[in-house]
Design a protein around this motif. Structure first.
Motif, short mmCIF file in Angstrom:
data_model
loop_
_atom_site.label_atom_id
_atom_site.label_comp_id
_atom_site.label_asym_id
_atom_site.label_seq_id
_atom_site.Cartn_x
_atom_site.Cartn_y
_atom_site.Cartn_z
N ASP A 1 -7.47 -2.17 -3.01
CA ASP A 1 -7.85 -0.81 -2.63
C ASP A 1 -8.07 0.15 -3.79
N MET B 1 0.85 -1.20 0.00
CA MET B 1 0.00 0.00 0.00
C MET B 1 0.88 1.24 0.00
N GLN C 1 -11.99 -1.28 4.89
CA GLN C 1 -10.95 -2.29 4.65
C GLN C 1 -10.72 -3.16 5.90
N SER D 1 3.17 0.58 -2.56
CA SER D 1 2.47 0.25 -3.80
C SER D 1 2.82 1.23 -4.91
N ASP E 1 -3.76 -5.16 -1.04
CA ASP E 1 -3.06 -4.69 -2.22
C ASP E 1 -3.64 -3.37 -2.69
N ASP E 2 -2.84 -2.60 -3.40
CA ASP E 2 -3.31 -1.33 -3.97
C ASP E 2 -2.70 -1.25 -5.37
N THR F 1 -2.37 5.07 6.03
CA THR F 1 -2.12 3.62 6.00
C THR F 1 -1.56 3.17 7.35
#
Ligand code: ADE
Length: 422
Positions: free
Chosen positions: A154, A54, A363, A79, A128-129, A60
């Motif tokens: 995401d 991410m 999330q 990410s 994951d992003d 985050t």
């Protein structure tokens, strides 16, 4: 270098600054704070290992704190090669017991080495992003696939990739498309991307937006948000689209609509938010004005054809942080922001915490759902359960001290019945 050999960060000495900023973001993330308290009590992730790819931001960090409170062991990598906030990474390592593999400005090889390092945790759940971690798992770390219960994605571009994987029969576990939850779609994409993209452009250039022509490529929710914020700052907004319904919507919102080839000659600032490749390309560079600014708000750095721009340029130099000037043989100078990478995270701080509060609460609650029921879900892309969306919106209103109406028994009966007409 990191003090902790199980991490790779720029400078652990930045931890104090990072922690102060994480706390600052936390003040605007009341829903996630409530979820964190709940996770601390219920410990739904006790004994589980999570690998997260991410953007390493303060927001985050607050998600990761919540996951840790829920009992998870977390390994985090970036990410995007440019989006890591090095002080945040330091605080996560030094103060929050997270293995972090992320440094701002790494090359692509290091970026993937960091993904590999995060995967070494042997995850039960993945976050994951953009789908790079899930892709790496399926391409080169297949020995870990059997242990993965599921994960969350995401971003819209990542969900798109996951669906292509699922169609090919390649995706081996369930992934929840968090980016498509109603709260994420409505607020994160529109208000988050809208504001932070303009923030990135302004921080990089210090440009006065009022009176400029801002060309927005793509009128999905991100493009709509960017167009709204640019218009709010006094820009003339031109929208380019391939979808006739969206183009019509842009027109009715008061924006000009044209083809990119026509917009190219009149724009002062170009912002791509399409999710597609080479939306701004050689044909457009050829007619752009001297001093035109090029920025990308999409997840991947494919929307502006940087390779073509590089080969057209007779000279190139960095003129400011995150601003690269490309001189064409006509003498015109085009200004590319953040290497064509996601400008809101590379040149600013990404979406503000108040909006990430919603996305990351969704999330975290989706992760609880996956931890409990992931093994019963089929491999493929799954929607966020609707009650999670409603619960997160309810908590956000509560945190804002707002109450809303509830339907009366008569109203509920009216909606259920088909007998009563005019
Ligand atoms: N994506 C967009 N903005 C973000 C942020 N502030 N933190 C993490 N991911 C993001």
């Amino acid at each position: 270098m990191a003090a902790d050999p199980t991490s790779d960060i720029a400078d652990v000495g930045l931890a104090d600054d990072g922690d102060a900023r994480i706390e600052w973001a936390d003040r605007s993330m009341p829903v996630l704070a409530r979820v964190r308290e709940r996770l601390a009590k219920e410990r739904p992730f006790a004994g589980l290992r999570f690998a997260a790819c991410m953007h390493v931001t303060t927001e985050t960090a607050n998600l990761v704190r919540a996951l840790r409170e829920g009992g998870a062991d977390v390994a985090l990598c970036a990410s995007n090669p440019l989006s890591t906030q090095d002080d945040t990474a330091a605080a996560l390592v030094a103060r929050h017991g997270v293995r972090v593999f992320a440094r701002s400005g790494v090359d692509v090889e290091t970026y993937y080495r960091h993904i590999d390092a995060a995967l070494d945790i042997a995850p039960d759940l993945v976050f994951d992003d953009g789908c790079d971690l899930v892709n790496t798992l399926h391409a080169s770390r297949t020995e870990l696939l059997g242990g993965v219960r599921g994960g969350c994605e995401d971003t819209t571009s990542g969900a798109h990739r996951l669906r292509r994987m699922a169609e090919d029969g390649a995706l081996r576990f369930p992934m929840v498309a968090v980016s498509e939850s109603t709260t994420n779609d409505m607020f994160d994409n529109r208000y988050g991307t809208g504001q932070s993209t303009l923030d990135g452009i302004m921080r990089a250039t210090n440009l006065l937006v009022a009176g400029r022509t801002v060309v927005v490529a793509g009128y999905g929710l991100c493009g709509q948000g960017i167009a709204e914020r640019a218009a709010g700052l006094g820009a003339r907004v031109v929208v380019t689209e391939v979808d006739p319904v969206r183009a019509l919507d842009a027109l009715m919102q008061g924006h000009q609509v044209m083809r990119m080839r026509d917009a190219a000659a009149v724009g002062d600032v170009f912002v791509t938010a399409t999710g597609n490749a080479a939306v701004v390309n050689t044909e457009h560079f050829a007619v752009m004005k001297d001093g035109a600014v090029l920025a990308n708000a999409g997840h991947f750095d494919v929307e502006i054809d940087v390779r073509a721009l590089t080969s057209l340029a007779v000279a190139r130099r960095r003129v400011r942080r995150q601003v690269e000037e490309y001189v064409l043989d006509s003498g015109r100078r085009l200004l590319l922001l953040a290497e064509g990478r996601v400008v809101n995270l590379a040149a600013a701080e990404g979406h503000p915490p108040a909006v990430m509060d919603l996305s990351f609460a969704v999330q975290a609650l989706s992760a609880v759902w996956l931890a409990r029921e992931g093994s019963a879900l089929a491999p493929g892309v799954h929607a966020v359960p609707a009650d999670i969306d409603r619960e997160v919106a309810r908590l956000k209103l509560l945190a804002a001290g707002l109450e809303i109406d509830a339907m009366t028994t008569e109203q509920l009966a009216y909606l259920r019945s088909w007998r009563q007409g005019s």
